[in-house]
Design a protein around this motif. Structure first.
Motif, PDB file in Angstrom:
ATOM      1  N   THR A  23       0.841  -1.183   0.000  1.00 10.45           N
ATOM      2  CA  THR A  23       0.000   0.000   0.000  1.00 10.45           C
ATOM      3  C   THR A  23       0.879   1.237   0.000  1.00 10.45           C
ATOM      4  OG1 THR A  23      -1.921   1.042   1.044  1.00 10.45           O
ATOM      5  CG2 THR A  23      -0.192   0.215   2.518  1.00 10.45           C
ATOM      6  N   TYR A  24       0.260   2.386   0.086  1.00 11.56           N
ATOM      7  CA  TYR A  24       1.005   3.644   0.043  1.00 11.56           C
ATOM      8  C   TYR A  24       0.996   4.325   1.412  1.00 11.56           C
ATOM      9  CZ  TYR A  24       1.490   3.005  -4.933  1.00 11.56           C
ATOM     10  OH  TYR A  24       1.832   2.496  -6.160  1.00 11.56           O
ATOM     11  N   ALA A  25       1.915   5.279   1.565  1.00 11.58           N
ATOM     12  CA  ALA A  25       2.223   5.808   2.888  1.00 11.58           C
ATOM     13  C   ALA A  25       1.042   6.488   3.560  1.00 11.58           C
ATOM     14  CB  ALA A  25       3.403   6.774   2.804  1.00 11.58           C
ATOM     15  N   ALA A  43      -0.608   3.749   5.282  1.00 13.49           N
ATOM     16  CA  ALA A  43       0.255   3.030   6.225  1.00 13.49           C
ATOM     17  C   ALA A  43       0.543   3.830   7.492  1.00 13.49           C
ATOM     18  CB  ALA A  43       1.565   2.647   5.543  1.00 13.49           C
ATOM     19  N   PHE A  61      -3.171   0.928  11.794  1.00 12.79           N
ATOM     20  CA  PHE A  61      -3.214   0.237  10.502  1.00 12.79           C
ATOM     21  C   PHE A  61      -2.451  -1.084  10.548  1.00 12.79           C
ATOM     22  CE2 PHE A  61      -1.162  -0.531   6.350  1.00 12.79           C
ATOM     23  CZ  PHE A  61      -2.290  -0.772   5.584  1.00 12.79           C
ATOM     24  N   ALA A  62      -1.219  -1.054  11.014  1.00 10.60           N
ATOM     25  CA  ALA A  62      -0.404  -2.268  11.044  1.00 10.60           C
ATOM     26  C   ALA A  62      -1.017  -3.318  11.959  1.00 10.60           C
ATOM     27  CB  ALA A  62       1.017  -1.942  11.490  1.00 10.60           C
ATOM     28  N   LEU A 121       4.678  -6.000   5.079  1.00 18.97           N
ATOM     29  CA  LEU A 121       4.137  -4.761   4.535  1.00 18.97           C
ATOM     30  C   LEU A 121       5.155  -4.148   3.583  1.00 18.97           C
ATOM     31  CD1 LEU A 121       1.974  -2.486   4.585  1.00 18.97           C
ATOM     32  CD2 LEU A 121       3.183  -1.536   6.584  1.00 18.97           C
ATOM     33  N   VAL A 149       5.677  -0.555   1.429  1.00 18.59           N
ATOM     34  CA  VAL A 149       5.200   0.821   1.257  1.00 18.59           C
ATOM     35  C   VAL A 149       6.181   1.509   0.310  1.00 18.59           C
ATOM     36  CG1 VAL A 149       4.493   2.941   2.415  1.00 18.59           C
ATOM     37  CG2 VAL A 149       4.315   0.748   3.619  1.00 18.59           C
ATOM     38  N   ILE A 162       6.687   4.191  10.199  1.00 19.97           N
ATOM     39  CA  ILE A 162       5.951   3.067   9.615  1.00 19.97           C
ATOM     40  C   ILE A 162       6.596   1.754  10.026  1.00 19.97           C
ATOM     41  CG2 ILE A 162       5.281   1.968   7.448  1.00 19.97           C
ATOM     42  CD1 ILE A 162       5.127   4.755   6.195  1.00 19.97           C
ATOM     43  N   ALA A 202       4.882  -1.197  12.223  1.00 22.97           N
ATOM     44  CA  ALA A 202       4.816  -2.536  11.642  1.00 22.97           C
ATOM     45  C   ALA A 202       5.469  -3.559  12.565  1.00 22.97           C
ATOM     46  CB  ALA A 202       5.480  -2.547  10.271  1.00 22.97           C
ATOM     47  N   LEU A 237       8.707  -4.983   7.559  1.00 23.19           N
ATOM     48  CA  LEU A 237       8.585  -3.930   6.549  1.00 23.19           C
ATOM     49  C   LEU A 237       9.621  -4.203   5.466  1.00 23.19           C
ATOM     50  CD1 LEU A 237       7.137  -1.305   5.758  1.00 23.19           C
ATOM     51  CD2 LEU A 237       9.050  -0.074   6.794  1.00 23.19           C
TER      52      LEU A 237
END
Length: 256
Positions: A88-90, A93, A98-99, A110, A112, A123, A127, A134
């Protein structure tokens, strides 16, 4: 940890979440035909690194009403036998929780792609706190010093982008793919997988002479957009698996 070992060639097919009513059946077909992990793309209205095929797949999913909630609900009914990775995009994220939601849905990793190394720490921390790896990307344009920094902090595997451009099907594997994978493999013990433009089983076989595996996305989504069934995508995945050699003990099963 995405992969338990680094002794076999890894096959990671991709699906856009929510692209069809039965999109989770594609995931079943992938793992039944030799996938070592599966990448799931969250549909996004402005996917900066995705070419026409993945953009079309995202548009179709969004038109069907795909949302994070619905995609995670679909995954709740899917029995994963291989690791699942979300791309997905930042701007999504970085959202609080979200994580953790991904982890609750059984996601292991994940990606990004628009989070640069200098800004990725929040992020990555979220994660890791949720138990996700990540996974970083590198490209032919990545400077040697930055390549070392990315490899040093890599988790899961390193995603080697084979071209300077967006995702998409191509008639040949870019010549930059092999040297990039070789350079990264000298810097990390994690698997290095080539993606972007791996369009045929022959491409995959060529890629794994340099890398530890491949990510196959646009070639599969093009077939799905053109009307292929999950079973047909499974058969296509099996052809990639056969061309690459056996994976992590995954038995290729013919559809019933």
């Amino acid at each position: 940890m995405i992969f338990a070992d680094n002794t076999t060639k890894k096959l990671v097919p991709y699906a856009t979440g929510g692209i069809t009513r039965d999109w989770a059946d594609c995931l079943r077909a992938y793992q039944d035909h030799g996938a070592d992990a599966i990448e799931i793309g969250l549909p996004f209205s402005d996917p900066m690194l995705d070419g026409p095929t993945i953009q079309e797949a995202s548009d179709r999913a969004l038109a069907r009403g795909a949302t994070l909630d619905r995609i995670l609900a679909d995954l709740a009914g899917f029995r994963a036998e291989v690791p699942l990775i979300v791309m997905t995009y930042a701007n999504l994220a970085i959202r609080p929780g979200f994580a953790a939601r991904l982890a609750e849905a059984g996601i292991s990793g994940l990606i990004v792609p628009d989070a640069p190394l200098d800004e990725v720490a929040p992020i990555r921390d979220a994660a890791n706190a949720a138990g996700l790896d990540l996974i970083p990307l590198v490209a032919p344009s990545t400077r040697p010093d930055r390549l070392r920094d990315i490899a040093a902090g890599a988790q899961g595997f390193v995603y080697a982008v084979s071209v300077l451009g967006t995702t998409g099907e191509r008639d040949r594997l870019d010549a930059a793919a092999g040297p990039l994978a070789t350079a990264v493999r000298a810097l990390t013990e994690l698997p290095v997988l080539i993606g972007f433009g791996v369009s045929t089983p022959e491409h995959a076989a060529a890629a794994v002479t340099h890398a530890d595996g491949v990510v196959v996305a646009s070639a599969l989504m093009r077939r799905l957009l053109d009307g292929a069934s999950p079973a047909e995508l499974g058969t296509m995945t099996g052809r990639f698996r056969e061309a690459m050699g056996s994976g992590n003990g995954v038995r290729v099963r013919e559809p019933v």
